[in-house]
Design a protein around this motif. Sequence first.
Motif: not given
Length: 82
Positions: A60-75
Amino acid sequence: TMTIKDISPREEWDRIDRVVKKALADDQPTYTKDWRHIKKDGSLIYVDIRAQSIIYKGIKARIGVTTDVTESRHFQDILKSS
């Protein structure tokens, strides 16, 4: 071995503990927004994380995907202040 705490500001650690504990107990897909991570150069970025439970070779495990949202947050911040 690195953990998520190694790339997160100290003030995020309690939140990390709560979210990870809940995610592991639920076995449900999780989605979290507005995490801050520290890049190798010391700068902060904002990320959204999606995680899913899986079973791989009987483990049993968990797989994760991390998305950089710095630019969209800035806008978004710019639009809110307009």
